[in-house]
Design an enzyme around this catalytic site. Structure first.
Site, PDB file in Angstrom:
ATOM      1  N   HIS A  83      -6.052   0.519   2.547  1.00  0.00           N
ATOM      2  CA  HIS A  83      -4.953   0.941   3.427  1.00  0.00           C
ATOM      3  C   HIS A  83      -4.759   2.466   3.414  1.00  0.00           C
ATOM      4  O   HIS A  83      -4.130   3.001   4.327  1.00  0.00           O
ATOM      5  CB  HIS A  83      -3.640   0.288   3.002  1.00  0.00           C
ATOM      6  CG  HIS A  83      -3.381  -1.056   3.616  1.00  0.00           C
ATOM      7  ND1 HIS A  83      -3.387  -1.270   4.975  1.00  0.00           N
ATOM      8  CD2 HIS A  83      -3.066  -2.259   3.046  1.00  0.00           C
ATOM      9  CE1 HIS A  83      -3.086  -2.548   5.216  1.00  0.00           C
ATOM     10  NE2 HIS A  83      -2.897  -3.175   4.068  1.00  0.00           N
ATOM     11  N   GLU A 136       0.790  -1.228   0.000  1.00  0.00           N
ATOM     12  CA  GLU A 136       0.000   0.000   0.000  1.00  0.00           C
ATOM     13  C   GLU A 136       0.823   1.279   0.000  1.00  0.00           C
ATOM     14  O   GLU A 136       0.492   2.221   0.736  1.00  0.00           O
ATOM     15  CB  GLU A 136      -0.921  -0.027   1.220  1.00  0.00           C
ATOM     16  CG  GLU A 136      -0.218   0.022   2.593  1.00  0.00           C
ATOM     17  CD  GLU A 136       0.143  -1.322   3.194  1.00  0.00           C
ATOM     18  OE1 GLU A 136       0.342  -2.286   2.420  1.00  0.00           O
ATOM     19  OE2 GLU A 136       0.246  -1.419   4.430  1.00  0.00           O
ATOM     20  N   HIS A 172      -8.050  -3.990  -1.310  1.00  0.00           N
ATOM     21  CA  HIS A 172      -7.271  -4.092  -0.070  1.00  0.00           C
ATOM     22  C   HIS A 172      -6.198  -2.986  -0.005  1.00  0.00           C
ATOM     23  O   HIS A 172      -6.113  -2.260   0.982  1.00  0.00           O
ATOM     24  CB  HIS A 172      -6.634  -5.482   0.002  1.00  0.00           C
ATOM     25  CG  HIS A 172      -5.784  -5.702   1.218  1.00  0.00           C
ATOM     26  ND1 HIS A 172      -6.211  -6.411   2.310  1.00  0.00           N
ATOM     27  CD2 HIS A 172      -4.538  -5.289   1.518  1.00  0.00           C
ATOM     28  CE1 HIS A 172      -5.270  -6.421   3.234  1.00  0.00           C
ATOM     29  NE2 HIS A 172      -4.231  -5.750   2.772  1.00  0.00           N
ATOM     30  N   GLU A 173      -5.415  -2.863  -1.049  1.00  0.00           N
ATOM     31  CA  GLU A 173      -4.330  -1.859  -1.002  1.00  0.00           C
ATOM     32  C   GLU A 173      -4.915  -0.441  -0.953  1.00  0.00           C
ATOM     33  O   GLU A 173      -4.384   0.429  -0.276  1.00  0.00           O
ATOM     34  CB  GLU A 173      -3.373  -2.026  -2.185  1.00  0.00           C
ATOM     35  CG  GLU A 173      -2.715  -3.406  -2.290  1.00  0.00           C
ATOM     36  CD  GLU A 173      -2.184  -3.982  -0.983  1.00  0.00           C
ATOM     37  OE1 GLU A 173      -1.812  -3.192  -0.091  1.00  0.00           O
ATOM     38  OE2 GLU A 173      -2.156  -5.222  -0.841  1.00  0.00           O
ATOM     39  N   GLU A 176      -3.909  -4.372   9.222  1.00  0.00           N
ATOM     40  CA  GLU A 176      -4.383  -5.417   8.305  1.00  0.00           C
ATOM     41  C   GLU A 176      -5.801  -5.901   8.609  1.00  0.00           C
ATOM     42  O   GLU A 176      -6.541  -6.257   7.693  1.00  0.00           O
ATOM     43  CB  GLU A 176      -3.397  -6.588   8.284  1.00  0.00           C
ATOM     44  CG  GLU A 176      -1.990  -6.205   7.788  1.00  0.00           C
ATOM     45  CD  GLU A 176      -1.961  -5.646   6.369  1.00  0.00           C
ATOM     46  OE1 GLU A 176      -2.953  -5.789   5.631  1.00  0.00           O
ATOM     47  OE2 GLU A 176      -0.917  -5.046   6.001  1.00  0.00           O
ATOM     48  N   TYR A 223      -4.913 -10.339   9.790  1.00  0.00           N
ATOM     49  CA  TYR A 223      -5.846 -10.009   8.708  1.00  0.00           C
ATOM     50  C   TYR A 223      -7.250 -10.504   9.034  1.00  0.00           C
ATOM     51  O   TYR A 223      -8.199  -9.743   9.144  1.00  0.00           O
ATOM     52  CB  TYR A 223      -5.400 -10.678   7.403  1.00  0.00           C
ATOM     53  CG  TYR A 223      -4.151 -10.116   6.786  1.00  0.00           C
ATOM     54  CD1 TYR A 223      -2.898 -10.415   7.318  1.00  0.00           C
ATOM     55  CD2 TYR A 223      -4.196  -9.311   5.662  1.00  0.00           C
ATOM     56  CE1 TYR A 223      -1.743  -9.914   6.743  1.00  0.00           C
ATOM     57  CE2 TYR A 223      -3.045  -8.804   5.075  1.00  0.00           C
ATOM     58  CZ  TYR A 223      -1.819  -9.105   5.616  1.00  0.00           C
ATOM     59  OH  TYR A 223      -0.685  -8.616   5.056  1.00  0.00           O
ATOM     60  N   ASP A 283       9.158 -10.693   9.472  1.00  0.00           N
ATOM     61  CA  ASP A 283       8.965 -11.416   8.202  1.00  0.00           C
ATOM     62  C   ASP A 283       8.653 -12.894   8.432  1.00  0.00           C
ATOM     63  O   ASP A 283       7.980 -13.530   7.636  1.00  0.00           O
ATOM     64  CB  ASP A 283      10.224 -11.347   7.328  1.00  0.00           C
ATOM     65  CG  ASP A 283      10.492  -9.943   6.831  1.00  0.00           C
ATOM     66  OD1 ASP A 283       9.540  -9.135   6.772  1.00  0.00           O
ATOM     67  OD2 ASP A 283      11.666  -9.653   6.512  1.00  0.00           O
TER      68      ASP A 283
HETATM   69  N1  BES Z   1       0.957  -4.399   3.767  1.00  0.00           N
HETATM   70  C1  BES Z   1       0.712  -5.691   3.266  1.00  0.00           C
HETATM   71  C2  BES Z   1       1.953  -6.443   2.910  1.00  0.00           C
HETATM   72  C3  BES Z   1       2.913  -6.632   4.071  1.00  0.00           C
HETATM   73  C4  BES Z   1       2.451  -6.914   5.348  1.00  0.00           C
HETATM   74  C5  BES Z   1       4.263  -6.552   3.834  1.00  0.00           C
HETATM   75  C6  BES Z   1       3.373  -7.082   6.391  1.00  0.00           C
HETATM   76  C7  BES Z   1       5.167  -6.734   4.860  1.00  0.00           C
HETATM   77  C8  BES Z   1       4.724  -6.995   6.148  1.00  0.00           C
HETATM   78  C9  BES Z   1      -0.229  -5.649   2.078  1.00  0.00           C
HETATM   79  O1  BES Z   1      -1.223  -4.690   2.172  1.00  0.00           O
HETATM   80  C10 BES Z   1      -0.942  -6.960   2.035  1.00  0.00           C
HETATM   81  O2  BES Z   1      -1.607  -7.262   2.986  1.00  0.00           O
HETATM   82  N2  BES Z   1      -0.817  -7.691   0.958  1.00  0.00           N
HETATM   83  C11 BES Z   1      -1.525  -8.942   0.800  1.00  0.00           C
HETATM   84  C12 BES Z   1      -2.830  -8.636   0.122  1.00  0.00           C
HETATM   85  C13 BES Z   1      -3.934  -9.601   0.316  1.00  0.00           C
HETATM   86  C14 BES Z   1      -4.260  -9.866   1.755  1.00  0.00           C
HETATM   87  C15 BES Z   1      -5.172  -9.123  -0.409  1.00  0.00           C
HETATM   88  C16 BES Z   1      -0.661  -9.834  -0.061  1.00  0.00           C
HETATM   89  O3  BES Z   1       0.378  -9.381  -0.522  1.00  0.00           O
HETATM   90  O4  BES Z   1      -0.992 -10.991  -0.255  1.00  0.00           O
HETATM   91 ZN    ZN Z   2      -2.544  -5.224   3.781  1.00  0.00          ZN
END
Ligand code: BES
Ligand code: ZN
Length: 672
Positions: free
Chosen positions: A370, A342, A366-367, A389, A452, A444
């Site tokens: 955010h 996002e 989703h993005e 999330e 979520y 990570d």
């Molecule tokens: N912000 C997150 C990605 C993220 C979270 C990166 C924690 C590093 C640490 C992003 O918004 C996300 O949630 N992406 C998901 C989307 C899905 C849930 C629709 C993805 O990449 O799968």
């Molecule tokens: Zn997210």
């Protein structure tokens, strides 16, 4: 829920946690709030030293040194508002603005230049400024007031494998600006340098950054904590034929000339600073929305995501104004380790969701969401990630309903709920807690569906209890109340106390809210989203499994992507060779063009050692870098007798993977 199988060394966790913490808590309005623990930690650091009276030897302090002088390790849980993933002394100084001048050197795979930080002093003393870095080569540091900067002493502390290396800068008295000359390392954890071969066009190299959670420090020396918000400006120098874009004010009309200027006037946390460089072009989708992509993908992306403007409008209408000016998408090469990120004004998106039928556009919702939950109100530490999330997942479902209707909404909700149940089945209790204890851990490694889907289900329960209209009003007020602030779980609970719990004392109950946020599992009696479009498939699947009907008897005409996913994901653990072959030949699953379907099918194939899918599996693992797919596939290969082939494919794919992808998957494969 998993039984508690192993006990981590509590002492070690707490030790690292304390040491690596930034040194104060910051309240919702960004003012530092000293606590006993944070005070003790302050004393344990070089705080109070003035630039001139730090002996040279003292500048090489290590986290262990701090531990020795901070023996008051608390045995209790993590402290609210303390960021255990930053070295920065945010009780002494806050960075308010970052000015970058960076050159992208594609031959040497380094970003090189200068970061000028404007700092706000929070104490009368003159302690050293401690910043976060990781694998940076720092060549010079100047500091002073305004534009009169002088060379100052600096030193690097001991490297922590999760957190990187603290940079300690001795500031002249009263200094409010620091200029750091540096270059990144070719293996920087937050930067991927791609060869032309890894792009759609195959002619030009590509670069992108991914800072969340704690990787901004690998390309900018700063206070890398989500509780610190900065505005930024940047000058980015690239090869002339390439375009640079950032999480800032991109100008769709920019000429490609190799020098690009950016400004992000709203204060954002460091993990939202983002840069990409490539052979990019722009195509508008609506008045405020458009896509940046390589020309080979531009039209397909703009068509797939053409509803973005509608999504933006319905979200504004229901949850308050979009405060970031434009909202554009950047389509990355397939090695991007996430589905989406996002980055403000410019979400970074994997190309693997361009399915041709808009079936995977919940990712865009989703993005976009955010922009309210996450970017406008930000988790103060990574323990509070569920605030980003969980709210975003809840909003995603709502946006999908506004734009695509009730059936789609029910299906998205039901799939999310199934994901949550699957995660709860194989996680330890402590990792099922929304306000998770991450001390001593690498964020990570702990990534899961819990923040979520459990977060979203919690909000859905609140909505169900007080009524949708009332809950929407609450959300709109919440976004206004905390706009442009970083908040903790406790700040949120306090806000609930003052709002919904007061307004609806007969409907809501504080003990249950505590249970949702601070205890494992799902509270009894929680909503269980389901979809008729799914449940009607259950008897059909069962008849086929019983051998009462053939796969070709199933009328799949008009099945949505979601139904396919449900149908496949709820297959039993074991299928026979004949059953697999029948499904595959009837529905052509191994060759599915939809990456989510292909993934669901490959998961079945791996756990049943279905050989005909192996070439596709290899191709999938080598060409896609999205960890949501890679981790479960590699993990499944390891537990289902395919470790040799997992290793072989991983080694083959590795040169093309993002550093994060390499790190988390080599842990699965080699266990290190
Ligand atoms: N912000 C997150 C990605 C993220 C979270 C990166 C924690 C590093 C640490 C992003 O918004 C996300 O949630 N992406 C998901 C989307 C899905 C849930 C629709 C993805 O990449 O799968
Ligand atoms: Zn997210």
């Amino acid at each position: 829920m998993l039984p508690q199988l192993f006990h981590t060394s509590l002492g070690r966790l707490i030790g690292v946690g304390l040491l690596t913490a930034s040194l104060a808590t910051v309240t919702a309005c960004g003012k530092p709030a000293d606590t006993d623990a944070s005070k003790a930690k302050q004393e344990a650091t070089a705080s109070g030293d003035s630039a001139s009276d730090i002996p040279e030897s003292a500048t090489k302090y290590t986290p262990e040194d701090l531990e020795k002088s901070a023996p008051m390790a608390q045995q209790a849980g993590p402290e609210s508002g303390v960021d255990y993933h930053s070295f920065a002394n945010t009780n002494d100084y806050l960075i308010k603005h970052v000015d970058l001048d960076l050159t992208a050197d594609f031959d040497n795979k380094v970003l090189k230049g200068e970061a000028i930080l404007d700092i706000q002093r929070l104490t009368q003393k003159n302690p050293a400024l401690i910043l976060d870095t990781r694998d940076l080569d720092i060549t010079n540091v100047r500091a002073g007031v305004g534009n009169s900067l002088q060379d100052v002493k600096f030193s690097l502390g001991k490297t922590d494998p999760n957190l990187g290396t603290p940079l300690k800068i001795n500031l002249p008295k009263g200094a409010n600006r620091v200029a750091i000359q540096y270059q990144t390392s070719p293996g920087a954890s937050g930067v991927q340098w791609l060869e032309p071969q890894q792009t759609a066009g195959k002619k030009h190299p590509f670069l992108f950054t991914q800072a969340q959670a704690i990787h901004a420090r690998s390309f900018i020396p700063l206070q890398d904590s989500p509780k610190v918000r900065v505005t930024y400006k940047a000058t980015i120098r690239t090869p002339e034929e390439l375009l640079a874009v950032m999480s800032a004010n991109n100008d769709p009309e920019t000429e490609k000339d190799g020098v690009y200027e950016f400004e992000m006037p709203q204060p954002i946390p460091s993990y939202l600073i983002a840069l990409a460089i490539g052979n990019l072009e722009f195509k508008p989708m609506g008045e405020r929305t458009g896509v940046y992509a390589e020309p080979e993908l531009l039209d397909a992306a703009a068509a797939e995501f053409e509803d973005t403007e509608d999504m933006l409008e319905v979200t504004e209408k229901n949850y308050g104004p979009y405060r970031w000016d434009r909202y554009d998408l950047l389509i990355l090469p397939p090695s991007f380790p996430f589905g989406g990120m996002e980055n403000p004004r410019l979400s970074f998106i994997t190309p693997t969701v361009i399915a041709g039928d808009k079936s995977l556009v919940a990712l865009i919702a989703h993005e976009l969401a955010h922009s309210w939950s996450g970017n406008l109100i930000t988790n103060a530490s990574w323990r509070d990630l569920w605030l980003n999330e969980g709210f975003t997942t809840y909003l995603t479902n709502r946006i999908m309903q506004f734009v695509y209707g009730d059936e789609r909404y029910q299906m998205e909700m039901a799939l999310g709920y199934d994901d949550l149940k699957a995660d709860l089945d194989d996680r330890e209790d402590k990792d099922e807690i929304m306000a998770i204890d991450l001390r001593g851990r690498d964020p990570d490694e702990v990534f899961s569906n819990i923040p979520y889907e459990k977060g979203s289900l919690f909000l859905y329960e609140l909505e169900q209890k007080i009524g949708r209209e009332n809950f929407d009003q609450f959300l709109m007020d919440y976004f206004n109340h905390f706009a442009f602030q970083s908040i903790t779980t406790e700040d949120f609970v306090k806000y609930l106390d003052q709002t919904l719990l007061k307004q609806y004392p007969d409907k809501l109950d504080r003990a249950r809210i505590q249970q949702w946020i601070f205890e494992p599992g799902i509270p009894e009696g929680a909503p269980q989203p389901s979809s008729d479009a799914f449940t009607k498939l259950d008897p059909i699947r069962q008849q086929w499994l019983n051998g009462e009907i053939k796969a070709s008897d199933i009328d799949t005409e008009g099945w949505t992507f979601h139904q396919w996913k449900y149908f496949l994901d709820s297959m039993p653990e074991k299928l026979s060779e004949d059953q697999l072959a029948e499904l595959d030949s009837t529905f052509d699953l191994t060759q599915s063009k939809n990456n989510e379907i292909a993934f669901s099918w490959l998961m079945i194939a791996v756990r049943n050692q279905y050989k005909p899918a192996e070439p596709r599996l290899e191709d999938f693992l080598v060409t896609i870098g999205r960890n949501k797919f890679l981790r479960p596939l590699y993990r499944n290969m390891m537990v289902h007798g395919q470790s040799d082939s997992a290793k072989r494919i991983f080694e083959k794919a590795k040169p093309g993977y993002h550093p994060l992808t390499v790190k988390v998957n080599s842990k699965i494969i080699y266990g290190d």
